[in-house]
Scaffold this motif. Structure first.
Motif, PDB file in Angstrom:
ATOM      1  N   VAL A   1       0.945  -1.137   0.083  1.00  0.00           N
ATOM      2  CA  VAL A   1      -0.091   0.044  -0.046  1.00  0.00           C
ATOM      3  C   VAL A   1       0.773   1.159  -0.213  1.00  0.00           C
ATOM      4  O   VAL A   1       1.692   1.511   0.820  1.00  0.00           O
ATOM      5  CB  VAL A   1      -1.011   0.108   1.083  1.00  0.00           C
ATOM      6  N   MET A   2       0.803   2.013  -1.013  1.00  0.00           N
ATOM      7  CA  MET A   2       1.431   3.052  -1.006  1.00  0.00           C
ATOM      8  C   MET A   2       0.583   4.592  -0.507  1.00  0.00           C
ATOM      9  O   MET A   2       1.138   5.380   0.259  1.00  0.00           O
ATOM     10  CB  MET A   2       1.762   3.614  -2.516  1.00  0.00           C
ATOM     11  N   TYR A   3      -0.643   4.595  -0.661  1.00  0.00           N
ATOM     12  CA  TYR A   3      -1.393   5.524  -0.224  1.00  0.00           C
ATOM     13  C   TYR A   3      -2.689   5.143  -0.049  1.00  0.00           C
ATOM     14  O   TYR A   3      -3.310   4.254  -0.772  1.00  0.00           O
ATOM     15  CB  TYR A   3      -1.519   6.695  -1.394  1.00  0.00           C
ATOM     16  N   ILE A   4      -3.345   5.806   0.856  1.00  0.00           N
ATOM     17  CA  ILE A   4      -4.664   5.285   1.153  1.00  0.00           C
ATOM     18  C   ILE A   4      -5.582   6.794   0.845  1.00  0.00           C
ATOM     19  O   ILE A   4      -5.044   7.640   1.506  1.00  0.00           O
ATOM     20  CB  ILE A   4      -4.900   4.831   2.597  1.00  0.00           C
ATOM     21  N   HIS A   5      -6.390   6.572  -0.075  1.00  0.00           N
ATOM     22  CA  HIS A   5      -7.303   7.713  -0.116  1.00  0.00           C
ATOM     23  C   HIS A   5      -8.688   7.548   0.105  1.00  0.00           C
ATOM     24  O   HIS A   5      -9.299   6.767  -0.859  1.00  0.00           O
ATOM     25  CB  HIS A   5      -6.946   8.701  -1.109  1.00  0.00           C
ATOM     26  N   ARG A   6      -9.355   7.759   1.204  1.00  0.00           N
ATOM     27  CA  ARG A   6     -10.884   7.400   1.458  1.00  0.00           C
ATOM     28  C   ARG A   6     -11.149   5.956   1.049  1.00  0.00           C
ATOM     29  O   ARG A   6     -11.855   5.807   0.135  1.00  0.00           O
ATOM     30  CB  ARG A   6     -11.719   8.369   0.452  1.00  0.00           C
ATOM     31  N   GLY A   7     -10.601   5.138   1.603  1.00  0.00           N
ATOM     32  CA  GLY A   7     -10.756   3.838   1.473  1.00  0.00           C
ATOM     33  C   GLY A   7     -10.400   3.257   0.008  1.00  0.00           C
ATOM     34  O   GLY A   7     -10.613   2.034  -0.499  1.00  0.00           O
ATOM     35  N   VAL A   8      -9.557   4.378  -0.753  1.00  0.00           N
ATOM     36  CA  VAL A   8      -9.085   3.542  -1.781  1.00  0.00           C
ATOM     37  C   VAL A   8      -7.741   3.363  -1.706  1.00  0.00           C
ATOM     38  O   VAL A   8      -7.130   4.289  -0.949  1.00  0.00           O
ATOM     39  CB  VAL A   8      -9.485   4.463  -3.192  1.00  0.00           C
ATOM     40  N   LEU A   9      -7.168   2.353  -2.226  1.00  0.00           N
ATOM     41  CA  LEU A   9      -5.740   2.131  -1.910  1.00  0.00           C
ATOM     42  C   LEU A   9      -5.027   2.105  -3.258  1.00  0.00           C
ATOM     43  O   LEU A   9      -5.657   1.580  -4.242  1.00  0.00           O
ATOM     44  CB  LEU A   9      -5.302   0.652  -1.328  1.00  0.00           C
ATOM     45  N   PHE A  10      -3.784   2.782  -3.137  1.00  0.00           N
ATOM     46  CA  PHE A  10      -2.945   2.970  -4.249  1.00  0.00           C
ATOM     47  C   PHE A  10      -1.872   1.760  -3.788  1.00  0.00           C
ATOM     48  O   PHE A  10      -1.190   2.082  -2.814  1.00  0.00           O
ATOM     49  CB  PHE A  10      -2.283   4.156  -4.335  1.00  0.00           C
ATOM     50  N   ILE A  11      -1.987   0.705  -4.823  1.00  0.00           N
ATOM     51  CA  ILE A  11      -1.121  -0.395  -4.466  1.00  0.00           C
ATOM     52  C   ILE A  11       0.191  -0.321  -5.328  1.00  0.00           C
ATOM     53  O   ILE A  11       0.211  -0.051  -6.650  1.00  0.00           O
ATOM     54  CB  ILE A  11      -1.776  -1.710  -4.368  1.00  0.00           C
ATOM     55  N   GLN A  12       1.420  -0.543  -4.831  1.00  0.00           N
ATOM     56  CA  GLN A  12       2.449  -0.808  -5.771  1.00  0.00           C
ATOM     57  C   GLN A  12       2.899  -2.314  -5.697  1.00  0.00           C
ATOM     58  O   GLN A  12       3.155  -2.806  -4.696  1.00  0.00           O
ATOM     59  CB  GLN A  12       3.643   0.319  -5.231  1.00  0.00           C
ATOM     60  N   SER A  13       2.908  -2.680  -6.716  1.00  0.00           N
ATOM     61  CA  SER A  13       3.191  -4.150  -7.207  1.00  0.00           C
ATOM     62  C   SER A  13       4.202  -4.199  -8.142  1.00  0.00           C
ATOM     63  O   SER A  13       4.632  -3.676  -8.799  1.00  0.00           O
ATOM     64  CB  SER A  13       1.976  -4.728  -7.698  1.00  0.00           C
ATOM     65  N   GLN A  14       5.128  -5.482  -7.549  1.00  0.00           N
ATOM     66  CA  GLN A  14       6.199  -5.981  -8.604  1.00  0.00           C
ATOM     67  C   GLN A  14       5.805  -6.434  -9.940  1.00  0.00           C
ATOM     68  O   GLN A  14       6.412  -6.572 -10.741  1.00  0.00           O
ATOM     69  CB  GLN A  14       7.089  -6.780  -7.694  1.00  0.00           C
TER      70      GLN A  14
END
Lengths: 1014, 122
Positions: free
Chosen positions: A648-661
């Motif tokens: 998880v990179m960022y959390i914005h209002r229940g939305v996750l920004f995920i960084q994936s390999q």
């Protein structure tokens, strides 16, 4: 003398006189032609042209009047002339001059002449020829000639003025012609000034008014001449442009110069006038060679002012060399700026001189725009596909304005076209892609080249001139001259100088290069793919795209790509695009950012469109599918879909920004809703519950639609702050080799404590849970729980009497070891807080504001402590610790009672947790909805304790609870307790949800419930 | 005379052969005082357009073309006094060049394209 006059006068009045000169004059042309060959001395020419005619005229006259004398006269003349020719050329000249002069002066001059002659002769030591006779002869002929002259004059007087004028005109014009031709005829280098030439002064004047000043002086000089005064100034000139602000006057004396310029307007006399040094004078008249215009070349427009400074392409250079046709990107407003009500026919306003008018932006000609308001000004001239229009008298072809301008209104120097300007001129090629005529661009840029683009060590090639093809390495750069050491060919090893203009940098395919200027690819680093002339195709390292630049804009690069420092954004920055949209930067380009928004779509935005960069919010929390808390840096796995995993990179209002390999697109970032992910692991310090997954053990849950509510919460155990309270305590060791020994806790680390033994001067490390706290004085076991339990969540063992695990620990986390009681999550989450609170709501009353509590720090000292307080409260319980099962959950949790009732409600509990209810509720509002149920559930979790309860005199506990909590009642489930352990855990999981959502709005939800609760 | 009022300045043209500066109207009316023998500008608007140029630089007023060094340097010697240009842009039409040659004149462009400090052949 007078007698001569009279006589000649009478003679000339003779009727017989026939003015022959007319004929003579006609002859002159032939003479003239014979003498046409350019000669250097003017005067001779004149003489030769005139002398014969004069003589002939004389002869004729004499024929008529004094025939007898003819032969003699001729002879004498001849003699005389011969003599003069041979010996005294200067003399003769003087005489001839005199012949044109007034006779009065003539005589006087004659005397002088004779004297001169004598002197001269005497000087020359030639006695034979100084014979008096000769002198006499001379005198005689002189007299005669004077007579002749007088006669001729009279004849001329008789001619009518017109004729005379005509003659003179013709005579002089022809002479001038000859000279003119000589002047034009080249072959003679222009003369350099000498000290004998007139001086030249520079005089200051108002810049831009040079021509007017020169003209004013011209006018003054004209007046001088017409009024018969000599203009003592030879010339006045100006050079405008580079030498603006000065005019130059050529005169013999400074006074003459001053007289000529004094009082002329726009001349500044104040600062004095500078005499120009002889050597510098030729520079004043130096001609500047105009850079020749060629078709296809790029130029800058100087006029018309509307297009001043704009880039234009030369389409045609007219044969007279004065005009050229330019292709210009139009600046038209199609009448949009016009005042429709303006009086027609009024005087057209001229824009103020030199004032920069607001001009419309460059835009290709748009037919439909023009038609809107200016239909009448528009006519179509092209046929077929050629889009040609005449609009307001100008030609437009394919959107461009074609305009004829004077060559002096364009500048071919320092054109430096910019990429965006050139884009207009890019020609669409067959495949639809736009190509720029790079050669033309290069030509335009060449003018601006200087040595600065070369640095020592560059590989260069001379591509123009005699040394074309020579390759070398630059050694030094001085101005526009580059010294290079030749590296191949015959000249190898030699150092030669070459002008920058003829050099280009040399790269080889595969070179790693960096763009250092001249194009929009500045700072891009890449590998040379292909070289064609001066164009180099480069594969960018950063974008893996190919682009073409000029070799001069490249340098060998050692470093890798750097984005220009001008970009204030970095990859993976969280940016706010507008009030409703945020996104994560997945690519930073020079002009644009590529942003992955919270909706999962990718957008390109211009830097300026980004309103702000959002910092990382470490405290942001989201809830995962299981209701567990998800924080930044947690590892999650997408539930369903592609089951992508990532951090998880960022959390914005229940939305996750995920960084994936695993994901390659969008720089490995994807967006997912928190409720669609499962937490795999949390960041250190917030260990995910390690207990068995009760969700999976729960048949009810398994059966339920939600199925996999398994993995419990991720809430971190309570944290300790400050100094460990164990330190300094007297403890006994309960197990191990040191069992039974007494000591003092010196230090704690994690779940170990350093004990200084009383018995032996030694410090040992012992697991905390093996320690029992003693009162140093009495030696009694001390219930350390009060202060401790939270602290040593790790080890729980703080409780002297406690069965280490469960008892020692706060109920919440007793779970850790005790699957039996409560789901791990339940234990930890406010859920249990809830569980307990109600229970003790009785005991502790108001404290239960468990919403608040829970939301903030369920584990915080507060929640737990209160709990403890509770514990203390039932000190009795505590005391009867034996039943610590009871102690833990049962005793403490009023819930105990509540779940008892479960049967009916158990379904309730279950339903509550079902995804439907809780999962859908990331937002506060939803939370509140499920909560009621949830609460039921909450109370339920503690049931974990339930099972324990059962064995213990739960009933006993039960009893108090009802009193404490009115609420439980409704929920109270009787003895089904044991049956519902499964149910119990669920609530636990459940409980977390609110929690997870907590940060955003848990409190409200919690509070909402409260009333109900209490 | 040779004076040109400022409001006429924009109609000024310079003869490409001798560089004399006059207004277009003057050229048409009375031709080029130095070159009319072979250019025959008088009354010939077209010829005026072809043989004179409105693009020139540097105004020189010469009162004495023989004594002035400026005039000599500009190869104006022998021309009538008047206003001349230092540099005249423009290219004479081919046929005019031929007629110049026939008149025995070596034409040296006055647009700065020829280095005049060096002797030329012929």
């Amino acid at each position: 003398m007078a007698s001569y006059d009279n006589r000649s006068g009478s003679e000339s009045e003779d009727d017989d006189f026939n003015p022959e000169p007319m004929v003579d004059e006609d002859d002159i042309p032939t003479n003239g032609h014979q003498k046409r060959k350019p000669t250097l001395v003017d005067e001779d020419e004149e003489e030769q042209a005139e002398a014969p005619s004069d003589r002939r005229a004389d002869n004729d006259d004499e024929d008529d009047e004094e025939g007898g004398e003819d032969g003699e006269g001729d002879e004498e003349e001849d003699d005389e002339e011969d003599d003069e020719d041979e010996i005294q050329r200067p003399h003769k000249r003087r005489k001839n001059k005199q012949s044109r002069r007034n006779q009065y002066i003539d005589l006087e001059a004659e005397v002088d002449e004779d004297e001169d002659e004598e002197e001269e002769l005497g000087d020359e030591d030639m006695p034979e020829e100084t014979h008096p006779e000769d002198l006499e002869v001379v005198n005689e002929t002189d007299d005669r000639r004077h007579r002749e002259l007088d006669m001729k004059r009279q004849v001329e007087q008789h001619k009518d003025a017109e004729q005379l004028a005509k003659e003179y005109d013709e005579k002089y014009r022809r002479r001038e012609m000859q000279r003119a031709q000589r002047g034009v005829a080249g072959g003679v280098p222009t003369t350099l000034p000498t000290v004998n030439d007139p001086s030249i002064w520079a005089i200051k004047c108002r810049p831009g008014k040079e021509r007017e000043v020169v003209m004013s002086i011209t006018k003054r000089l004209d007046e001088y001449i017409t009024t018969g005064r000599a203009a003592k100034v030879y010339s006045v000139f100006e050079r405008g442009g580079s030498m603006s602000g000065y005019i130059y006057v050529e005169a013999d004396a400074k006074q003459d110069m001053l007289a000529a310029v004094e009082g002329i307007s726009n001349v500044f006399m104040g600062s004095g006038q500078v005499a120009i040094d002889v050597k510098e004078r030729p520079d004043l008249l130096r001609k500047r060679r105009r850079t020749p215009l060629e078709e296809g070349k790029f130029v800058r427009v100087l006029r018309p002012t509307l297009y001043k400074g704009d880039l234009a392409k030369v389409i045609e250079v007219h044969t007279n060399g004065l005009d050229c046709t330019l292709q210009i990107v139009p600046r038209l407003d199609y009448g949009m700026g016009e005042d429709a009500n303006a009086a027609d026919g009024g005087k057209r306003k001229r824009p103020m001189f030199g004032k920069v008018v607001d001009r419309p932006p460059q835009k290709l000609f748009n037919e439909s725009e023009a038609k809107k308001k200016h239909m009448k000004n528009l006519s179509m001239t092209g046929s077929g596909s050629a889009k040609a229009f005449v609009y307001k008298g100008d030609d437009y072809h394919n959107g461009f304005l074609l305009k004829d301008v004077k060559v002096n209104h364009v500048s071919a120097e320092n054109v430096n076209p910019k990429m965006e300007e050139i884009q207009f001129f890019s020609a669409p090629s067959a495949d639809g892609s736009e190509t720029v005529d790079l050669l033309a661009v290069q030509a335009a840029q060449k003018a601006s080249q200087s040595g600065s683009q070369f640095v020592a060590g560059d590989n260069v090639e001379i591509y123009d001139g005699e040394q074309k093809g020579v390759r070398g390495t630059t050694v030094s750069v001085l101005g526009d001259i580059v010294t290079l050491r030749v590296i191949e060919g015959d000249l190898k090893g030699r150092q030669i100088d070459a002008p920058v203009k003829t050099l280009r940098k040399l790269f080889r395919e595969g070179d790693h290069v960096k763009v250092i200027g001249g194009s929009k690819y500045v700072d891009e680093v890449g590998m040379v793919l292909n070289i064609k002339g001066a164009e180099v195709k480069v594969l960018s390292d950063a974008t893996q795209t190919e682009f073409t630049v000029f070799s001069r804009d490249l340098k060998l690069a050692a470093d890798s790509a750097t984005l220009g420092p001008e970009s204030q954004f970095e990859l993976f920055d969280m940016v706010q695009i507008d009030a409703a949209t945020v996104g994560i930067v997945v690519k930073v380009d020079r002009e644009v950012l590529r942003v992955l928004t919270q909706n999962g779509d990718e957008r390109q935005v211009i830097h300026s469109q980004v309103s702000s960069v959002l910092g990382r919010n470490r405290n942001a929390v989201a809830t995962d599918r299981d209701g567990s808390e998800v924080r930044v840096d947690d590892k999650i796995k997408e539930h369903g879909g592609e089951t992508r995993q990532g951090r998880v990179m960022y959390i914005h209002r229940g939305v996750l920004f995920i960084q994936s390999q695993e994901v390659s697109q969008n720089a490995g970032v994807f967006v997912v809703r928190g409720t669609n992910v499962n937490t795999l692991s949390t960041k250190s310090g917030r260990d995910k519950a390690q207990g068995p997954d009760l969700g999976q053990m729960n048949p009810a849950m398994q059966a339920g639609p939600g199925g996999g509510i398994g993995s419990g919460g991720t809430m971190a155990p309570p944290r300790t702050f400050g100094r460990d309270k164990m330190i300094g305590k007297t403890v006994t060791i309960k197990k191990g080799p040191y069992k039974g020994l007494l000591g003092i806790v010196k230090d704690t680390m994690g779940d170990e404590a350093r004990i200084e033994l009383h018995s032996k001067n030694k410090q040992i490390s012992v697991k905390r849970e093996l320690l029992g706290v003693k009162d140093p004085i009495t030696g009694n076991s001390v219930d350390f729980g009060n202060k401790f339990p939270n602290r040593n969540r790790g080890g729980g063992g703080g409780y002297p009497g406690s069965n280490a695990q469960a008892g020692g620990r706060t109920p919440g986390w007793g779970n850790k070891s005790g699957p039996s009681w409560a789901t791990p999550s339940g234990g930890r989450t406010p859920g249990w807080g809830g569980g307990r609170t109600p229970g003790w709501g009785g005991a502790d009353g108001g404290r239960t504001a468990y919403g608040g509590d829970g939301s903030r720090t369920a584990y915080g000292g507060d929640g737990s402590r209160t709990a403890y307080g509770g514990a203390t409260a039932y000190g009795g319980n505590d005391g009867s610790r034996t039943a610590y099962g009871g102690f833990n959950s049962g005793g403490r949790t009023p819930g105990g009672p509540s779940w008892g009732n479960a049967p009916s409600k158990s379904s309730n509990n279950l339903s509550a947790p079902t995804p439907g209810a809780s999962y859908n509720a990331p937002t506060p509002a939803p939370y509140s909805a499920p909560t009621p149920g949830g609460y039921g559930a909450y109370s339920a979790p503690t049931p974990g304790g339930g099972p324990v309860d059962a064995p213990t005199p739960g009933g006993g506990y039960d009893a108090p609870t009802p009193a404490g909590g009115p609420t439980p009642k409704p929920y109270g489930y009787g003895g089904t307790y044991g049956a519902t352990p499964a149910a119990a855990p669920t609530p636990g999981a459940w409980a977390e949800t609110p929690w997870g959502g907590g940060p955003e709005t848990p409190a409200p939800s919690g509070y909402d419930e409260d009333p109900r609760y209490d | 005379m040779s004076f040109i009022p400022p409001n006429q300045h924009r109609y000024m043209r310079a003869c490409m052969v001798c560089s004399i500066v006059r207004t277009e109207a003057t050229f048409v009316q009375s031709g080029c005082p130095n070159c009319d023998q072979f250019l025959e500008l008088t009354g010939n608007k077209e010829a005026v357009q072809e043989c004179t140029s409105s693009v020139f630089d540097g105004l020189v007023t010469v009162t004495d073309t023989s004594k002035s060094w400026v005039a000599r340097h500009q190869r104006l010697e022998g021309y009538v006094p008047g206003v001349y240009a230092v540099q005249v842009e423009g290219i004479l039409p081919e046929e005019v060049l031929i007629s110049l040659e026939n008149a025995g004149i070596t034409y040296i462009p006055r647009d700065g394209s020829v280095n005049e400090t060096l002797p030329t052949e012929g």
